[in-house]
Scaffold this motif. Structure first.
Motif, short mmCIF file in Angstrom:
data_model
loop_
_atom_site.label_atom_id
_atom_site.label_comp_id
_atom_site.label_asym_id
_atom_site.label_seq_id
_atom_site.Cartn_x
_atom_site.Cartn_y
_atom_site.Cartn_z
N UNK A 62 -23.21 -1.56 20.83
CA UNK A 62 -23.19 -0.85 22.39
C UNK A 62 -23.60 -1.61 23.40
N UNK A 63 -23.90 -2.95 23.25
CA UNK A 63 -24.30 -3.82 24.09
C UNK A 63 -23.61 -4.91 24.28
N UNK A 77 -31.63 -14.88 21.46
CA UNK A 77 -32.48 -14.13 20.51
C UNK A 77 -31.56 -13.34 19.82
N UNK A 78 -30.10 -13.54 19.69
CA UNK A 78 -29.38 -12.73 18.81
C UNK A 78 -29.01 -13.77 17.72
N UNK A 79 -28.80 -13.14 16.53
CA UNK A 79 -28.65 -13.86 15.09
C UNK A 79 -27.13 -14.48 15.22
#
Length: 208
Positions: A157-158, A190-192
């Motif tokens: 959702x982002x 900070x996202x995988x």
């Protein structure tokens, strides 16, 4: 390819357009898409000239997207960039501790998609997808048997922040026929980051 776009290799005669995409503010201290392929000891102020040197070689170190919409005032404007190279030309990727390694024998035929840049005002129009599809063809034409990317997985959702989106998204790569292989120890914003891979031998979409 997305309608209204023309994709061209980033050759030396198009280096002004490479500069428009990678250093639009003329700061000079930018990455120049060299994070994985910067020679050891290269000073920051030498990056621009090094990328220009790469643009004078074959294969080109990236592709550029141009608007191809006759009648529009911005017809012919450069609007996108994708950087890519075989692992044999990406010394930092050969030594990485956070992304999967590949045996040296496969470096020349295993290509990596490194980064995307799409100019503000032209995003969410399929330009990155068109660049990625063209990147697969570019790699295949130069002997690639595998093309890999290391995109981020958006949070549900982002939208992905612009600061993290330069590596692409999992959905973008899947839309061009890449398969999800596994998660990495790397992150962007900070996202995988995941390994997405497309095998080229026997590819039913290959020209022939």
């Amino acid at each position: 390819m997305t309608s209204g776009l023309r994709i061209e290799p980033a050759t030396d005669d198009r280096f002004d357009d490479v500069t428009t995409m990678l250093d639009p503010r003329g700061r000079g201290q930018v990455c120049w898409c060299l994070h994985w392929r910067q020679p050891p000891g290269l000073p920051v102020d030498g990056r621009r000239d090094h990328l220009r040197d790469l643009c004078g070689r074959d294969p080109a170190p990236g592709l550029l997207a141009y608007l191809d919409e006759p009648g529009r005032p911005d017809d012919g404007a450069v609007v996108g960039w994708v950087g890519l190279a075989p692992r044999s030309a990406a010394s930092s990727l050969q030594r990485t501790r956070v992304l999967p390694r590949v045996e040296p024998a496969a470096w020349p035929t295993t290509w990596a998609v490194m980064c995307f840049v799409v100019r503000p005002g032209h995003r969410r129009r399929g330009i990155a997808r068109a660049l990625l599809a063209a990147a697969v063809d570019h790699a295949r034409d130069h002997g690639a048997r595998v093309v890999e990317g290391f995109p981020v997985e958006p949070e549900p959702g982002r939208r992905v922040p612009v600061s993290a989106a330069f590596v692409g998204t999992v959905g973008l790569f899947e839309s061009v026929g890449f398969d999800r292989v596994g998660e990495t120890a790397a992150t962007s914003g900070r996202l995988p980051r995941w390994v997405l891979r497309r095998e080229l031998p026997g590819d039913p979409t290959a020209a022939g």
